[in-house]
Design an enzyme around this catalytic site. Structure first.
Site, PDB file in Angstrom:
ATOM      1  N   HIS A  33       4.607  -4.845  -3.829  1.00  0.00           N
ATOM      2  CA  HIS A  33       2.846  -4.876  -3.401  1.00  0.00           C
ATOM      3  C   HIS A  33       1.846  -4.831  -4.590  1.00  0.00           C
ATOM      4  O   HIS A  33       1.254  -5.442  -4.916  1.00  0.00           O
ATOM      5  CB  HIS A  33       2.999  -4.238  -2.347  1.00  0.00           C
ATOM      6  CG  HIS A  33       1.347  -4.135  -1.914  1.00  0.00           C
ATOM      7  ND1 HIS A  33       1.164  -4.882  -0.470  1.00  0.00           N
ATOM      8  CD2 HIS A  33       0.240  -3.548  -1.942  1.00  0.00           C
ATOM      9  CE1 HIS A  33      -0.209  -4.937  -0.374  1.00  0.00           C
ATOM     10  NE2 HIS A  33      -0.687  -4.077  -1.218  1.00  0.00           N
ATOM     11  N   GLU A  34       2.107  -3.642  -5.073  1.00  0.00           N
ATOM     12  CA  GLU A  34       1.458  -3.173  -6.244  1.00  0.00           C
ATOM     13  C   GLU A  34       1.652  -3.989  -7.409  1.00  0.00           C
ATOM     14  O   GLU A  34       0.595  -4.306  -8.186  1.00  0.00           O
ATOM     15  CB  GLU A  34       1.421  -1.751  -6.567  1.00  0.00           C
ATOM     16  CG  GLU A  34       1.118  -0.736  -5.446  1.00  0.00           C
ATOM     17  CD  GLU A  34      -0.086  -0.820  -4.679  1.00  0.00           C
ATOM     18  OE1 GLU A  34      -0.947  -1.155  -5.232  1.00  0.00           O
ATOM     19  OE2 GLU A  34      -0.060  -0.496  -3.343  1.00  0.00           O
ATOM     20  N   HIS A  37      -1.076  -6.955  -7.075  1.00  0.00           N
ATOM     21  CA  HIS A  37      -2.361  -6.430  -7.513  1.00  0.00           C
ATOM     22  C   HIS A  37      -2.167  -6.386  -9.073  1.00  0.00           C
ATOM     23  O   HIS A  37      -3.337  -6.853  -9.716  1.00  0.00           O
ATOM     24  CB  HIS A  37      -2.675  -5.084  -7.128  1.00  0.00           C
ATOM     25  CG  HIS A  37      -2.959  -4.981  -5.630  1.00  0.00           C
ATOM     26  ND1 HIS A  37      -3.740  -5.778  -5.074  1.00  0.00           N
ATOM     27  CD2 HIS A  37      -2.311  -4.372  -4.584  1.00  0.00           C
ATOM     28  CE1 HIS A  37      -4.292  -5.351  -3.794  1.00  0.00           C
ATOM     29  NE2 HIS A  37      -3.145  -4.367  -3.245  1.00  0.00           N
ATOM     30  N   GLU A  74      -6.045  -8.322  -2.307  1.00  0.00           N
ATOM     31  CA  GLU A  74      -4.898  -8.150  -1.183  1.00  0.00           C
ATOM     32  C   GLU A  74      -3.881  -9.359  -1.174  1.00  0.00           C
ATOM     33  O   GLU A  74      -2.903  -9.290  -0.822  1.00  0.00           O
ATOM     34  CB  GLU A  74      -5.567  -7.564  -0.110  1.00  0.00           C
ATOM     35  CG  GLU A  74      -4.577  -7.076   1.004  1.00  0.00           C
ATOM     36  CD  GLU A  74      -3.867  -5.697   0.661  1.00  0.00           C
ATOM     37  OE1 GLU A  74      -4.462  -5.121  -0.147  1.00  0.00           O
ATOM     38  OE2 GLU A  74      -3.121  -5.212   1.256  1.00  0.00           O
TER      39      GLU A  74
END
Lengths: 506, 506
Positions: free
Chosen positions: B270-271, B274, B300
């Site tokens: 997830h990160e 980003h 997001e």
């Protein structure tokens, strides 16, 4: 001047001080990060951000607002009303303000650009072992410094103007005296050591030492010495350093060499000495200019005291040797604590300052001191540096560098314009020995305490007498307050005599 | 206006932009440090330094100088001469300037103080599972936000004024439409899933997973996904985050749970999503306001795209499962890649948003959205929040929280005044699915690429179409540019249908 004006100046001055201090804290953090874990590709951009905030700090400290506050608060009538703390702050900002205002902004800017590029030039020259690559850049840096000296002004010797940057009040006259005494004794001791025929077992250091174990041992020793790991952390960097962000966050770095365990452990103890100073500053000075060490020399005295007077003592290793053997059971099987204690105090003239032993270290500094002094007085030209360097190395240490990388190009300092910086290292040794003498009078069982691992009373003594004051007193005021006398070389000389008599059975 | 005036405004504006951007970079670094390795005792002091530099940034962005530049550069005649990049910068600063100038400084100051203290109150309330502890503080925060809404102004719905903070241009009208469509389909799917009788083997996640091995696996996966470890680093924090300091330094954190390996691996992916966004911004935007994601929602979308559309696909695990078994040979001995792929897509209504599965996650967001919308319209009072929360949980998810800690007090957002923030999370899912649809048209073998571990072409597509632009386009402009249409819920609905048909054999 009305009381209202004074009140207003105090308020503005306090706000400026806090802003500058907070900005400096964030700059220190960014620099710590650059030297520890910052990813490679972000570094040059990070340097630009650091540059932007640094100029902001510089501008704030030279702002019209600051000038007005300093004017108001320097008035003798007003000074008499101020408490010691505010007076110290005014003294520190005023010193910086007055010096910096002497230099025309465009010259300062050109100097910043020059020195920021000079480091790369120096690295290239050092890598290629060729002084001529760095020569023209160094000439420009020297010329700038000579001009700054004229702007600053001086009483007796031009170099005094630069010494004062790092050790307020220090002069050539004082240093000549200190180094003169020290040099004679050092060379005498060195001769006696070399003819003693005793050779400590230094080969014990050159084995394979697992880096994780070295780190674990560093982390085992640090809290015992009084370093608060909840107010700091230990990391790795190419050159060990300590940095005080605030009194609750004073970070240490060290470096691990697999084939020599001394680098990490003595690096860690040295930086711990610096860190104890900053962890121990009066919390009321937090967020002000007073929060930090009062000079390079006093700061260095705290690291040298812990590294050498404590960390290289036989008593220290009497306490820690069993632990060390626990961390490295194979390496020290047949080594006695006496062998070890002697080996960490080996004296051996060598080429590189940062690798020098405790005794010959000061000779390296004297060489640099003499060169800088003569350069600034115009008695020596940059062109002649390599030859003069090698000649002095032969004269002081009896060895001649095989190339410039191991000679005149070895240190980074000149590339950032740090003329006047080197003497602080030896001042650190001198201050440390003088402080050791005082602490041993106050605490006659000092070395018994070290032998029993009772380091906290020692840290408390240092905190009580030195650390808590931060920059409240000038180095000269502080050493007199602590030891009752001006700095002199006697105590370091006595200390060396005592130590090496034991180590080399002289 | 003369060309000279314009030139001067452009120059000053550029300098202000760079200064603000550099200061923000150092603030991000300090915040990263606070959440990773900063020593405990230095944190509250560090926060003060961060506060000082933050206000400086705030003041610079609202300074008279900035106001003049924005005035000059907003003039329609001048705008026509400016290039797209400068126009975007002016738009962004002006937006902030106009909004912030509406709020009287003393009110803003009071709000900053309130929200900085509110977090501790919220923590206490959550720890004691007692909403009443937080109630009065929350009322004040809500009242402030209602006043801000009046200052900002709005066209249709008061809440629009807050939504616009996080997703420029977003309105209640749009969200009602998006969430309406999504809700119906989600509840329908949820019922079909629950009555399917299929239960993925989620127990496989609850074994002991060595943390060092989890970290090693994260570091193995990251570069394969295109994350440049020379322009970033992976650390640990209580709540995973990514922070872009500059394009060469975009850091990720994750957290390791010994008894559930999903937390670390999906947190990392997830990160990473980003981080790829920020590593991919046009380097020419470096040191300007354009360097970063264009909105919370688009940001997001990049993390959700990588975590869910890529990282939870069967194809992803077809590629990585043998590696995973290499890192954890015992844990997955009798698990097939199909078992694993189904298990990471398990749907199960639960109490806590951050632990929710991909499908029910949006229901958690809708609950918060409705509550915030009604609060800001004055249709709901803070006193009624716990009851309304529990009632909506029952209605949407069929479960009732046993206490407020697992109910209305679970999220930190309201304590810092983040009303309008929650919808971004679901917008991320919506954007991501719409982008997935487009990329699969451009790259019909998208999932074959995933299955073969060819992630770089995917990253390049995202960089080319989204990342490089930073904040140059508004989120609305960007999604239309990338996908050819306005954001709508169709693609997420299709994606869910496709995924869960497979996972639950519906």
């Amino acid at each position: 001047m009305s009381q209202g004006d004074v009140q207003k100046a105090l308020e503005t001055f306090g706000q400026l001080d806090q802003k500058i201090s907070h900005f400096k804290e964030l700059l220190s953090l960014a620099n710590w990060d650059l030297h520890t874990g910052a990813p490679k590709k972000g570094r040059s951009l990070r340097s630009k951000a650091i540059g932007t905030l640094s100029s902001e700090v510089f501008q704030l400290s030279l702002s019209t607002e600051m000038g007005k506050c300093l004017d108001t608060l320097s008035d003798p009538d007003i000074q008499a009303q101020l408490d010691e703390v505010v007076r110290a702050k005014v003294r520190l900002y005023k010193r910086h303000y007055n010096k910096s205002k002497q230099i025309p902004p465009e010259e300062y800017q050109a100097y910043v650009v020059l020195t920021s590029q000079a480091q790369d030039v120096w690295i290239e020259a050092k890598t290629k072992k060729d002084f001529s690559i760095f020569r023209e850049t160094l000439k420009k840096i020297v010329d700038f410094n000579k001009k700054f000296i004229d702007y600053y002004g001086y009483k007796d010797h031009p170099y005094d103007a630069l010494l004062d940057e790092y050790e307020p009040g220090l002069t050539v006259q004082t240093l000549d005296q200190l180094f003169g005494d020290l040099r004679t004794k050092t060379i005498d001791l060195l001769e006696r050591i070399q003819s003693s025929g005793n050779h400590p077992r230094t080969e014990i250091f050159h084995q394979r030492f697992d880096i994780k174990q070295q780190e674990a041992f560093s982390l085992f020793v640090l809290p015992k010495l009084g370093y608060d790991l909840e107010a700091g952390r230990l990391d790795v960097s190419a050159h060990p350093f300590a940095t005080g962000l605030n009194t609750g966050d004073v970070r240490i770095t060290t470096r691990y060499m697999e084939n020599d365990m001394r680098s990490a452990i003595f690096g860690t103890i040295h930086e711990c000495g610096h860190a104890l100073y900053e962890q121990g500053v009066n919390p009321e000075f937090e967020g002000t200019i007073l929060c930090g060490g009062t000079s390079m020399g006093i700061h260095e005295s705290q690291s040298r005291f812990l590294e050498n007077m404590v960390g290289r003592s036989f008593e220290f290793w009497t306490y820690f040797f069993d632990d060390l053997k626990r961390f490295f059971p194979e390496q020290f099987q047949d080594v006695s604590v006496e062998d070890f204690g002697r080996a960490v105090n080996t004296v051996e003239p060598s080429l590189i300052r940062v690798e020098a032993d405790e005794l010959t270290y000061n000779l390296h500094i004297m060489i640099r001191y003499e060169i800088e002094k003569e350069l600034m007085a115009g008695e020596l030209e940059v062109d002649d540096l390599p030859a003069v360097w090698n000649q002095k190395m032969e004269e002081y240490l009896g060895i001649t560098p095989p190339d410039d990388a191991q000679g005149v190009l070895q240190d980074v300092h000149w590339s950032f314009g740090g003329f006047g910086y080197f003497p602080s290292y030896s001042l650190g040794n001198l201050y440390a020995a003088q402080i050791l003498h005082t602490i041993r009078q106050d605490m006659p069982d000092f070395y018994e305490k070290v032998q029993n691992g009772e380091f906290l009373p020692i840290r408390e003594w240092l905190r009580e007498n030195i650390h808590q004051y931060g920059k409240l007193y000038t180095p000269n005021e502080l050493i007199k307050k602590v030891t009752g006398e001006e700095l002199n070389a006697k105590y370091l000389i006595d200390y060396f005599e005592e130590k090496y008599s034991k180590v080399y059975q002289l």
